[in-house]
Scaffold this active site. Structure first.
Site, PDB file in Angstrom:
ATOM      1  N   ASN A 192       8.554   4.460   0.095  1.00  0.00           N
ATOM      2  CA  ASN A 192       7.423   5.072   0.795  1.00  0.00           C
ATOM      3  C   ASN A 192       6.928   4.144   1.915  1.00  0.00           C
ATOM      4  O   ASN A 192       5.921   3.454   1.789  1.00  0.00           O
ATOM      5  CB  ASN A 192       6.299   5.408  -0.179  1.00  0.00           C
TER       6      ASN A 192
ATOM      7  N   ILE B 263      -3.478   8.096  -3.438  1.00  0.00           N
ATOM      8  CA  ILE B 263      -3.937   8.494  -2.112  1.00  0.00           C
ATOM      9  C   ILE B 263      -2.951   9.555  -1.652  1.00  0.00           C
ATOM     10  O   ILE B 263      -1.737   9.346  -1.703  1.00  0.00           O
ATOM     11  CB  ILE B 263      -3.958   7.325  -1.114  1.00  0.00           C
ATOM     12  N   ALA B 264      -3.479  10.693  -1.221  1.00  0.00           N
ATOM     13  CA  ALA B 264      -2.619  11.764  -0.718  1.00  0.00           C
ATOM     14  C   ALA B 264      -3.314  12.464   0.436  1.00  0.00           C
ATOM     15  O   ALA B 264      -4.522  12.691   0.398  1.00  0.00           O
ATOM     16  CB  ALA B 264      -2.314  12.774  -1.824  1.00  0.00           C
TER      17      ALA B 264
ATOM     18  N   TYR C 186      -0.965   0.130   3.530  1.00  0.00           N
ATOM     19  CA  TYR C 186      -1.484  -0.915   2.653  1.00  0.00           C
ATOM     20  C   TYR C 186      -1.412  -2.295   3.318  1.00  0.00           C
ATOM     21  O   TYR C 186      -2.364  -3.072   3.261  1.00  0.00           O
ATOM     22  CB  TYR C 186      -0.754  -0.912   1.316  1.00  0.00           C
TER      23      TYR C 186
ATOM     24  N   GLU D 297       0.409   0.449  -7.061  1.00  0.00           N
ATOM     25  CA  GLU D 297       1.857   0.587  -7.086  1.00  0.00           C
ATOM     26  C   GLU D 297       2.239   1.589  -6.003  1.00  0.00           C
ATOM     27  O   GLU D 297       1.539   2.568  -5.791  1.00  0.00           O
ATOM     28  CB  GLU D 297       2.380   1.123  -8.429  1.00  0.00           C
TER      29      GLU D 297
END
Length: 147
Positions: free
Chosen positions: A109, A70-71, A116, A104
């Protein structure tokens, strides 16, 4: 206004650019071109005013999903686009009947970990020295998909 849609071949160059700006060890352009054809994969982009503002994807194998990436582009962060991507991946997982989703995330981060956790993921393990440039542990997280 932003929309979330399935990633297409036409998005690959923009996604590759985003990949290179987001990760210290990005996927290659060739890998992304192959991945768009992967029958086990599902990728979405967030588009704003015709530009790819973010993307995310997962693989589904034997009733389980694995979030791959995801970015969100720097200029579009803080607008909730990571949440839009996550919701799309979770909705797809439910539609596919997945029982569990794993991922992961770099130990450092914090933004991703908060996303999440907000979406119901919890830590299940640590992979020592999983990431490179810099070397860092990965936290493995899981989400139990409700039917």
């Amino acid at each position: 206004m932003a929309i979330v849609r399935t990633m297409t071949k036409a998005d690959i160059e923009a996604v590759y650019d985003l990949e290179c700006r987001s990760f210290s060890v990005p996927w290659s352009l060739d890998s992304l071109k192959k991945e768009i054809e992967n029958k086990l994969a599902y990728y979405v982009v967030v588009e704003e005013d015709g530009a790819v503002a973010g993307y995310g994807g997962l693989w589904g194998v034997l009733g389980e999903g694995e979030v791959i990436n995801i970015a969100v582009a720097i200029d579009y962060r803080g607008k909730g686009y990571g949440q839009l991507i996550m919701e799309s991946l979770l909705d797809y997982s439910k539609e596919q009947g997945f029982e569990r989703i794993t991922l992961e995330v770099r130990y450092s981060n914090e933004v991703a970990k908060k996303l999440y956790i907000k979406n119901g993921f919890h830590q299940i393990a640590v992979r020592k020295n999983y990431y490179q440039k810099p070397t860092e542990d990965a936290i493995i997280m899981a989400y139990e998909v409700s039917k």
